[in-house]
Design a protein around this motif. Structure first.
Motif, PDB file in Angstrom:
ATOM      1  N   LEU A  39       0.837  -1.198   0.000  1.00 19.12           N
ATOM      2  CA  LEU A  39       0.000   0.000   0.000  1.00 19.12           C
ATOM      3  C   LEU A  39       0.872   1.249   0.000  1.00 19.12           C
ATOM      4  N   SER A  41       1.069   4.932   1.114  1.00 19.89           N
ATOM      5  CA  SER A  41       0.395   5.834   2.049  1.00 19.89           C
ATOM      6  C   SER A  41       0.941   7.249   1.946  1.00 19.89           C
ATOM      7  N   ARG A  43       1.755  10.933   0.195  1.00 19.61           N
ATOM      8  CA  ARG A  43       0.824  11.878  -0.414  1.00 19.61           C
ATOM      9  C   ARG A  43       1.030  11.951  -1.920  1.00 19.61           C
ATOM     10  N   LEU A  78      -3.596   2.346  -2.878  1.00 22.26           N
ATOM     11  CA  LEU A  78      -3.536   3.371  -1.848  1.00 22.26           C
ATOM     12  C   LEU A  78      -4.021   2.809  -0.519  1.00 22.26           C
ATOM     13  N   ASP A  79      -3.461   3.350   0.562  1.00 23.03           N
ATOM     14  CA  ASP A  79      -3.867   2.954   1.907  1.00 23.03           C
ATOM     15  C   ASP A  79      -5.209   3.614   2.222  1.00 23.03           C
ATOM     16  N   GLU A  81      -6.802   3.888   4.850  1.00 28.38           N
ATOM     17  CA  GLU A  81      -6.825   4.526   6.161  1.00 28.38           C
ATOM     18  C   GLU A  81      -6.061   5.845   6.190  1.00 28.38           C
ATOM     19  N   ALA A  82      -5.307   6.153   5.138  1.00 27.21           N
ATOM     20  CA  ALA A  82      -4.567   7.418   5.086  1.00 27.21           C
ATOM     21  C   ALA A  82      -5.556   8.571   4.960  1.00 27.21           C
ATOM     22  N   VAL A  85      -6.209  10.007   1.468  1.00 30.52           N
ATOM     23  CA  VAL A  85      -6.968   9.106   0.594  1.00 30.52           C
ATOM     24  C   VAL A  85      -8.458   9.256   0.892  1.00 30.52           C
ATOM     25  N   LYS A  86      -8.803   9.351   2.172  1.00 28.78           N
ATOM     26  CA  LYS A  86     -10.205   9.556   2.544  1.00 28.78           C
ATOM     27  C   LYS A  86     -10.730  10.866   1.966  1.00 28.78           C
TER      28      LYS A  86
END
Length: 102
Positions: A39, A41, A43, A78-79, A81-82, A85-86
């Motif tokens: 993954l 994480s 930017r 992509l992670d 939980e980052a 990303v959310k």
């Protein structure tokens, strides 16, 4: 053992072995494993993301998977939980919702 019986047994074992090999080589109808192993994480600027695919968890994989396709055509896992990303997912969903309402 008579020659007819020997031929019948050889034929029977050949058929059984052939059916086992054929069933083992049957193609899978779908991908039954996680697609993301590593993954990312770090930017990434949203303007570099051409497409974002979300794959919810299910029988194929216990994890939510977020796969971004960059403008260069590379796929990056992509992670989910980052924080960025959310935010990116939220912005893209809002943009799609606005486009669908117009």
């Amino acid at each position: 053992m008579s020659p007819c019986r020997r031929v019948a047994l050889i034929l029977l074992f050949s058929l059984m072995a052939g059916s086992l090999l054929q069933s083992r080589a049957a193609p899978l109808t779908g991908e039954l494993r996680c697609q993301c192993i590593d993954l990312f994480s770090g930017r990434m600027p949203i303007k570099l993301i051409a497409r974002l695919n979300l794959y919810p968890s299910g029988p194929h994989c216990a994890n939510l998977e977020v796969i971004a396709t960059t403008t260069e055509g590379r796929e990056v896992c992509l992670d989910p939980e980052a924080g960025w990303v959310k935010v990116a997912i939220k912005k893209i969903l809002e943009k799609n919702k606005e486009n669908n309402q117009s």
